[in-house]
Design a protein around this motif. Sequence first.
Motif, PDB file in Angstrom:
ATOM      1  N   LEU A   1       0.829  -1.201   0.000  1.00 53.19           N
ATOM      2  CA  LEU A   1       0.000   0.000   0.000  1.00 53.19           C
ATOM      3  C   LEU A   1       0.866   1.254   0.000  1.00 53.19           C
ATOM      4  CD1 LEU A   1      -2.731  -0.898   2.661  1.00 53.19           C
ATOM      5  CD2 LEU A   1      -2.941  -1.008   0.168  1.00 53.19           C
ATOM      6  N   PRO A   2       0.323   2.371  -0.481  1.00 48.83           N
ATOM      7  CA  PRO A   2       1.050   3.635  -0.329  1.00 48.83           C
ATOM      8  C   PRO A   2       1.339   3.893   1.147  1.00 48.83           C
ATOM      9  CG  PRO A   2      -0.846   3.904  -1.789  1.00 48.83           C
ATOM     10  CD  PRO A   2      -0.964   2.527  -1.187  1.00 48.83           C
TER      11      PRO A   2
ATOM     12  N   PRO B   1     -12.584   1.865  -1.071  1.00 47.82           N
ATOM     13  CA  PRO B   1     -11.839   3.128  -1.181  1.00 47.82           C
ATOM     14  C   PRO B   1     -11.107   3.287  -2.502  1.00 47.82           C
ATOM     15  CG  PRO B   1     -10.725   1.583   0.294  1.00 47.82           C
ATOM     16  CD  PRO B   1     -12.056   0.991  -0.013  1.00 47.82           C
ATOM     17  N   LEU B   2     -11.007   2.210  -3.288  1.00 49.44           N
ATOM     18  CA  LEU B   2     -10.272   2.281  -4.545  1.00 49.44           C
ATOM     19  C   LEU B   2     -11.163   2.596  -5.743  1.00 49.44           C
ATOM     20  CD1 LEU B   2      -7.843  -0.740  -4.034  1.00 49.44           C
ATOM     21  CD2 LEU B   2      -7.383   1.683  -3.681  1.00 49.44           C
ATOM     22  N   GLN B   3     -12.477   2.736  -5.519  1.00 49.21           N
ATOM     23  CA  GLN B   3     -13.344   3.121  -6.629  1.00 49.21           C
ATOM     24  C   GLN B   3     -14.509   3.949  -6.111  1.00 49.21           C
ATOM     25  OE1 GLN B   3     -14.418  -0.795  -8.190  1.00 49.21           O
ATOM     26  NE2 GLN B   3     -16.481  -0.619  -7.361  1.00 49.21           N
TER      27      GLN B   3
ATOM     28  N   ALA C   1     -14.689  -3.678  -8.223  1.00 44.71           N
ATOM     29  CA  ALA C   1     -14.194  -4.515  -7.137  1.00 44.71           C
ATOM     30  C   ALA C   1     -14.906  -4.109  -5.853  1.00 44.71           C
ATOM     31  CB  ALA C   1     -12.683  -4.364  -6.976  1.00 44.71           C
ATOM     32  N   LEU C   2     -14.730  -4.915  -4.839  1.00 43.40           N
ATOM     33  CA  LEU C   2     -15.276  -4.588  -3.525  1.00 43.40           C
ATOM     34  C   LEU C   2     -14.299  -5.036  -2.462  1.00 43.40           C
ATOM     35  CD1 LEU C   2     -16.259  -7.504  -2.191  1.00 43.40           C
ATOM     36  CD2 LEU C   2     -18.266  -7.119  -3.590  1.00 43.40           C
TER      37      LEU C   2
ATOM     38  N   LEU D   1      -5.681  -3.014  -6.524  1.00 43.87           N
ATOM     39  CA  LEU D   1      -4.639  -2.012  -6.342  1.00 43.87           C
ATOM     40  C   LEU D   1      -3.654  -2.055  -7.507  1.00 43.87           C
ATOM     41  CD1 LEU D   1      -3.817   0.114  -4.197  1.00 43.87           C
ATOM     42  CD2 LEU D   1      -2.155  -1.540  -3.361  1.00 43.87           C
ATOM     43  N   GLY D   2      -3.431  -0.934  -8.114  1.00 43.70           N
ATOM     44  CA  GLY D   2      -2.483  -0.838  -9.215  1.00 43.70           C
ATOM     45  C   GLY D   2      -3.111  -0.917 -10.593  1.00 43.70           C
TER      46      GLY D   2
END
Length: 347
Positions: free
Chosen positions: A68-69, A168-170, A291-292, A274-275
């Motif tokens: 992760l960042p 949080p990624l979408q 995604a979820l 991620l990525g």
Amino acid sequence: MKNLTNVAEYNPNGFMKAVRIHEFGGPEVLSYEDAPMPEIKHGEVLVKVYTAALNPPDWYLRDGYRSLPPEWRPEGNFPMILGTDISGVIVAIAEDVKDFKVGDEVYSMVRFFSVGESKGYAEYVSVPVSDLAIKPAGIDHIHAVGAPMSLLTAWQFLVDVGHSYPNPLQAHPHIPVPLNGKTVLVNGAAGGVGHFAVQVAKLHGARVIGVASGNHELIVRELGADEFIDYTQTVAEDVIRDIDVVVDTIGGPASGRFLKTLKHGGALFPVYPLGFADYEKAEKLGITVSALQVRSSGAQLAHLSDFLNDGRIKVVIDTTFPLHAAREAHERAAKGHIQGKIVLTVA
């Protein structure tokens, strides 16, 4: 403690054996040692753990989520007990718990998603009843514990999200698509999530193509795959076209390679998004990428118990290790090519 229905073996001031980490790192940081017994709060039960299962978030957390960042990485609240998936028997309940009783055999994905709060690699764990379900009677604890996180992931991706927590990624919510009559490709079809995705898609009327290494072909076909691609011999995205749904259980930046396998209106579901950077390309092709983040659900586990109990969904076990050998279990996971699930035996 007050407000508890206890059995003799529960001593909230006592100790148990658990696998803990005192710092982030490789498998060598896993330490089998004494730890305080959990306390149970309102709405919780205490479970004597018979088995615990390994899942990727276990080694991500052990490693400090280095993928992760930096600003997303959790702080280490050490010492920390890893592990989300457990199967065992209830030995104590809070007074307000009405739907479970001492002696019930249960299984659960405990408190996920929460960093370091699941605590499944232990002899005992406290579990919110909202995360809990009666263990399927038709399978043993080793097979039952292989289901929670991996099966819930496949089910929430493909059938019913069952929660409203955002990814949080979408920006958009994940919406499963109807599978009946569709063609679904599952990449990583022999792994923890993959072997369930094959079965869930097949149960819902899909034609399933499984992608894995050749030594997994027999089990993937036995689980229902109509077609199998050995990725060590054939590049799936070079030979497959007009797919309705791709479930990429490997995920990451390379998921974009599957876009050309999908028809216009198709969907790409990377389990690990991620990525992934090809959203603009996907939009131009008319493909949904979604995604979820899987979440605990005792209600969904209770529903899925029927499928596990009668064999419509099977749990494949890769290897088992005793709790004190959790380090060796994580070393096995690091080698990859896992067929099904890795399980720790506790009681």
